[in-house]
Design a protein around this motif. Structure first.
Motif, PDB file in Angstrom:
ATOM      1  N   TRP A 130      -3.812  -1.150  -2.523  1.00  0.00           N
ATOM      2  CA  TRP A 130      -4.635  -1.623  -1.414  1.00  0.00           C
ATOM      3  C   TRP A 130      -5.528  -2.778  -1.873  1.00  0.00           C
ATOM      4  N   GLY A 180      -7.962  -1.446  -6.244  1.00  0.00           N
ATOM      5  CA  GLY A 180      -7.255  -1.152  -5.004  1.00  0.00           C
ATOM      6  C   GLY A 180      -6.760   0.275  -4.907  1.00  0.00           C
ATOM      7  N   THR A 183     -11.946   1.499  -1.375  1.00  0.00           N
ATOM      8  CA  THR A 183     -11.149   1.356  -2.594  1.00  0.00           C
ATOM      9  C   THR A 183     -11.990   0.746  -3.708  1.00  0.00           C
ATOM     10  N   THR A 215      -6.590   0.175   7.234  1.00  0.00           N
ATOM     11  CA  THR A 215      -7.816  -0.579   6.979  1.00  0.00           C
ATOM     12  C   THR A 215      -8.647  -0.637   8.251  1.00  0.00           C
ATOM     13  N   PRO A 235       0.827  -1.212   0.000  1.00  0.00           N
ATOM     14  CA  PRO A 235       0.000   0.000   0.000  1.00  0.00           C
ATOM     15  C   PRO A 235       0.860   1.261   0.000  1.00  0.00           C
ATOM     16  N   LEU A 254     -11.235   2.059   4.329  1.00  0.00           N
ATOM     17  CA  LEU A 254     -10.044   2.688   4.896  1.00  0.00           C
ATOM     18  C   LEU A 254     -10.443   3.905   5.720  1.00  0.00           C
TER      19      LEU A 254
END
Length: 394
Positions: free
Chosen positions: A58, A99, A95, A122, A36, A64
């Protein structure tokens, strides 16, 4: 001849290893690319402004949390946890399928001085986080606090929540458990009376941390089983997450599913049924007590008077009429066309009835009846003072 096959085999092994390295190289690059990352549109901004936070690498469709934290660096992370972050101005983002994400974040001053970072982590699922250096204009800057050297703890086994809910929990009592885990000292110095931080979170909210100290010493290379109490608020239900932090880093997390306190629901249902019924019964009793009674007034008024009069007449002395007076009265009532024989009989019968029902008058006797030799229809009168009287039975 024996050496030729061996050389051929060596060449085949070398070719296989080269092909395997060629296959593993893209995989390692892809793994490194999936780490990430977070980038900012501005490296510095003042309070009240906003910046755009972008991320990639991600997990797809991951929830998130984006925060501005103080006393933090990208290398050290956020040692003070979310307590050093501006939680009120945080933002949540999900996301996409690749991602990646992009989200505007308002700039706010964290409770701790800078150096500051934009912390992205997260909320659910596999733990992942990333930090990007950021400076809040006008916010004080202080050096990071010195970290204590020595021992370092690491969780060696899976965590577990020991205990069960009782009857009181079914009626809204605070659920409690024992957070059990085993840690080992992987440092070079012993750890004496370590202080852990245990946090509980519900949904997308940040954990509420509570410090708990374990009494004991863990020597280097040794391990120990630790049990820390965890308690939720009264009436709590749903999915919770219990987190363990030591030295500013999260060591373990354990989900906790708490059932709904159905006893409280049953209690309120019974209360809504019983209380109205009780109020209704009390109201009916009050109305029955206050309304006038109509049982006595429902009887006829003349009934009591008739009964009183009959009782009064029974107490009076009874008088017996003479047979001549009774016969004269009967003769006056009967028509004169009838024979005197019948009137005589009726007179005798009436006299007999009068004799049985009442007492005779003191101044009338059968011998001195004034109507015996006169007209039957004549009026009876009391005897004079000169006439003789015979005292009858009373």
């Amino acid at each position: 001849m024996n050496g030729y096959p061996s050389g051929k085999r060596c060449a085949a092994v070398v070719a296989a290893l080269a092909a395997l390295a060629f296959l593993l190289l893209p995989a390692s690059q892809a793994t490194a690319a999936e780490k990430p990352e977070v980038t900012l549109s501005k490296a510095q901004a003042g309070k009240g402004g906003d910046i755009t936070v972008k991320g990639e690498g991600w997990r797809s469709k991951a929830l998130l949390m984006i925060l501005i934290c103080g006393q933090s660096t990208p290398a050290e992370g956020v040692p003070g946890g979310t307590n050093s972050c501006a939680n009120d101005s945080g933002r949540a983002v999900t996301t996409d399928g690749k991602g990646t994400f992009s989200k505007k974040l308002p700039v706010a001053e964290p409770p701790k001085p800078c150096p500051c970072v934009v912390h992205v982590a997260t909320v659910t699922g596999e733990k992942a986080q990333a930090d990007a250096a950021f400076k809040v204009a006008g916010h004080p800057v202080e050096p990071l606090p010195a970290q204590q050297g020595g021992g370092k703890l690491s969780v060696l086994t899976d965590t577990e929540l020991e205990g069960s809910s009782g009857v009181l929990t079914w009626f809204g009592a605070p659920p409690s458990r024992k957070f059990t885990f085993t840690v080992g000292n992987v440092g070079s110095a012993p750890v004496k009376n370590p202080v852990f931080q245990v946090g509980t979170s519900h949904g997308v909210f940040a954990p509420q941390w509570e410090e708990q100290q374990w009494r004991g010493t863990i020597a280097p290379g040794k391990k120990a089983q630790i049990k820390l109490p965890v308690e939720l608020s009264a009436g709590a239900h749903g999915n919770y997450l219990v987190s363990l932090k030591f030295g500013g880093k999260v060591l373990a997390e354990q989900p906790w599913g708490v059932g709904r306190p159905w006893g409280v629901t049953v209690f309120w249902i019974l209360l809504c049924v019983v209380v109205p019924a009780a109020v209704f019964r009390i109201g009916m009793a009050v109305v029955d007590r206050l309304r006038p009674r109509r049982r006595r007034s429902s009887r006829p008024a003349g009934r009591h008077r008739t009964g009183r009069i009959s009782e009064l007449t029974d107490r009076l002395p009874k008088l017996r009429l003479p047979q001549g007076a009774v016969a004269a009265d009967e003769a006056a009532r009967t028509p004169r066309t009838k024979p005197s024989r019948e009137s005589g009989r009726s007179g005798k019968g009436a006299a007999a009835n009068a004799a049985t029902n009442g007492a005779t008058l003191p101044w009338f006797t059968p011998d001195t009846d004034p109507g015996a030799g006169s007209d039957p229809a004549g009026q009876l009168s009391a005897p004079s003072d000169n006439s003789p009287t015979t005292k009858g039975n009373t």
